[in-house]
Enzyme design. Structure first.
Site, short mmCIF file in Angstrom:
data_model
loop_
_atom_site.label_atom_id
_atom_site.label_comp_id
_atom_site.label_asym_id
_atom_site.label_seq_id
_atom_site.Cartn_x
_atom_site.Cartn_y
_atom_site.Cartn_z
N ARG A 38 36.68 34.42 35.28
CA ARG A 38 36.37 35.53 34.38
C ARG A 38 37.63 36.07 33.71
O ARG A 38 37.60 36.47 32.55
CB ARG A 38 35.63 36.64 35.14
CG ARG A 38 34.14 36.29 35.32
CD ARG A 38 33.50 37.00 36.49
NE ARG A 38 33.62 38.43 36.43
CZ ARG A 38 33.68 39.22 37.51
NH1 ARG A 38 33.64 38.70 38.72
NH2 ARG A 38 33.77 40.51 37.37
N ARG A 40 35.92 45.21 45.46
CA ARG A 40 34.55 45.45 45.02
C ARG A 40 33.60 44.42 45.64
O ARG A 40 32.47 44.74 45.99
CB ARG A 40 34.49 45.37 43.48
CG ARG A 40 33.15 45.76 42.91
CD ARG A 40 33.21 45.96 41.41
NE ARG A 40 33.15 44.71 40.68
CZ ARG A 40 33.19 44.63 39.35
NH1 ARG A 40 33.34 45.71 38.61
NH2 ARG A 40 33.12 43.46 38.75
N LYS A 98 35.84 49.85 33.27
CA LYS A 98 35.00 50.21 32.12
C LYS A 98 33.74 50.95 32.57
O LYS A 98 33.38 51.96 31.98
CB LYS A 98 34.60 48.95 31.33
CG LYS A 98 35.79 48.21 30.71
CD LYS A 98 35.33 47.11 29.76
CE LYS A 98 34.55 46.00 30.44
NZ LYS A 98 35.37 45.15 31.33
N ARG A 137 28.67 41.74 44.72
CA ARG A 137 28.20 41.14 43.47
C ARG A 137 28.44 39.65 43.51
O ARG A 137 29.51 39.20 43.89
CB ARG A 137 28.94 41.79 42.30
CG ARG A 137 28.01 42.31 41.24
CD ARG A 137 28.77 43.04 40.18
NE ARG A 137 29.43 42.12 39.25
CZ ARG A 137 29.98 42.52 38.11
NH1 ARG A 137 29.94 43.78 37.77
NH2 ARG A 137 30.56 41.64 37.33
N ARG A 174 32.28 40.32 23.37
CA ARG A 174 33.10 39.61 24.35
C ARG A 174 33.81 38.41 23.76
O ARG A 174 34.54 37.71 24.45
CB ARG A 174 32.20 39.15 25.48
CG ARG A 174 32.72 39.54 26.84
CD ARG A 174 31.74 39.04 27.86
NE ARG A 174 32.17 39.30 29.19
CZ ARG A 174 31.90 40.41 29.85
NH1 ARG A 174 31.25 41.38 29.27
NH2 ARG A 174 32.30 40.54 31.09
P1 ADP Z 1 32.97 42.18 34.20
O1 ADP Z 1 33.42 43.05 33.06
O2 ADP Z 1 33.38 42.74 35.52
O3 ADP Z 1 33.30 40.74 34.01
P2 ADP Z 1 30.19 42.42 33.34
O4 ADP Z 1 29.21 43.17 34.16
O5 ADP Z 1 30.58 43.00 32.02
O6 ADP Z 1 31.42 42.23 34.30
O7 ADP Z 1 29.67 40.92 33.09
C1 ADP Z 1 29.30 40.06 34.12
C2 ADP Z 1 28.88 38.70 33.53
O8 ADP Z 1 27.75 38.89 32.64
C3 ADP Z 1 29.93 37.99 32.67
O9 ADP Z 1 30.84 37.24 33.45
C4 ADP Z 1 29.03 37.12 31.77
O10 ADP Z 1 28.57 35.96 32.43
C5 ADP Z 1 27.84 38.00 31.51
N1 ADP Z 1 28.01 38.81 30.28
C6 ADP Z 1 28.11 40.18 30.20
N2 ADP Z 1 28.25 40.57 28.93
C7 ADP Z 1 28.25 39.44 28.16
C8 ADP Z 1 28.38 39.16 26.79
N3 ADP Z 1 28.56 40.14 25.88
N4 ADP Z 1 28.33 37.87 26.37
C9 ADP Z 1 28.17 36.87 27.25
N5 ADP Z 1 28.06 37.04 28.57
C10 ADP Z 1 28.09 38.32 29.04
#
Ligand code: ADP
Length: 189
Positions: A145, A128, A13, A134, A89
């Site tokens: 996740r 990654r 994404k 990260r 999400r």
């Molecule tokens: P990925 O898509 O690789 O899981 P992101 O960078 O989108 O990574 O998100 C990393 C973390 O940030 C998630 O696992 C969550 O804990 C938090 N997070 C991101 N966006 C949201 C959201 N919309 N609602 C709740 N938690 C979020």
């Protein structure tokens, strides 16, 4: 143009969002990036989010909505359009987004779902982890996740499908090839 990017962690994404931003001059709104910035700056919000993120769980809907609303309401996002990456999400956040967009008199034009299977994702995220370090890219958290994605985020695609704006895009192949598929789906090639 207002786009929602959907797909499991590691589906690309962020990479595709960067390409779309360049092509269509959109504002990239990544809730993950904004949360990581808050953690790095050690703000009260970041302190609250840190341990939740490290466990691979979702930060509270209210907290995320707060940072999203602030960004989405700024003049550049309203004027240029945006790509939402990492939000909504879960179904609750999808409802919150509907309400927020209604308030701002806007609507989502396209929801792009990047489809990548679980084996490929575990492989990519492990790679990654080595490169970027990260905190949430370790094996246990990756599994968590993915589980959270399947249970809470995947159903969100159905909502956009009902609205008739969902585009399913195979998220495998070269970055360029995937980008071309997306551009085509947006009807903008
Ligand atoms: P990925 O898509 O690789 O899981 P992101 O960078 O989108 O990574 O998100 C990393 C973390 O940030 C998630 O696992 C969550 O804990 C938090 N997070 C991101 N966006 C949201 C959201 N919309 N609602 C709740 N938690 C979020």
């Amino acid at each position: 143009m207002r786009i929602v990017l959907l797909g499991p962690p590691g589906s690309g994404k962020g990479t595709q969002a960067a390409r779309l931003v360049e092509r269509f001059q959109l504002i990239h709104i990544s809730t993950g990036d904004m949360l990581r910035a808050a953690v790095a700056a050690n703000t009260p919000l970041g302190q609250e989010a840190k341990s939740v993120m490290e466990r691979g769980e979702l930060v509270s809907d209210e907290l995320v909505l707060g940072i999203l609303e602030e960004r989405l309401s700024q003049p550049d996002a309203l004027k240029q359009g945006f790509i939402l990456d990492g939000f909504p999400r879960n179904l609750k956040q999808a409802e919150m987004l509907d309400a927020l967009l209604q308030k701002l008199d806007q609507q989502i034009d396209h929801a792009v779902l990047l489809e990548v299977d679980a084996d490929e994702i575990v492989k990519r995220l492990a790679g990654r982890a080595e490169q970027e370090g990260r905190a949430d890219d370790n094996e246990d958290t990756i599994r968590k996740r993915l589980q959270v994605y399947e249970e809470q985020t995947a159903p969100v695609a159905g909502l956009f499908e009902q609205k008739g704006v969902l585009d399913r895009i195979p998220g495998v192949g070269s970055v360029d090839a995937i980008f071309q598929r997306i551009v085509k789906a947006l009807g903008a090639d």
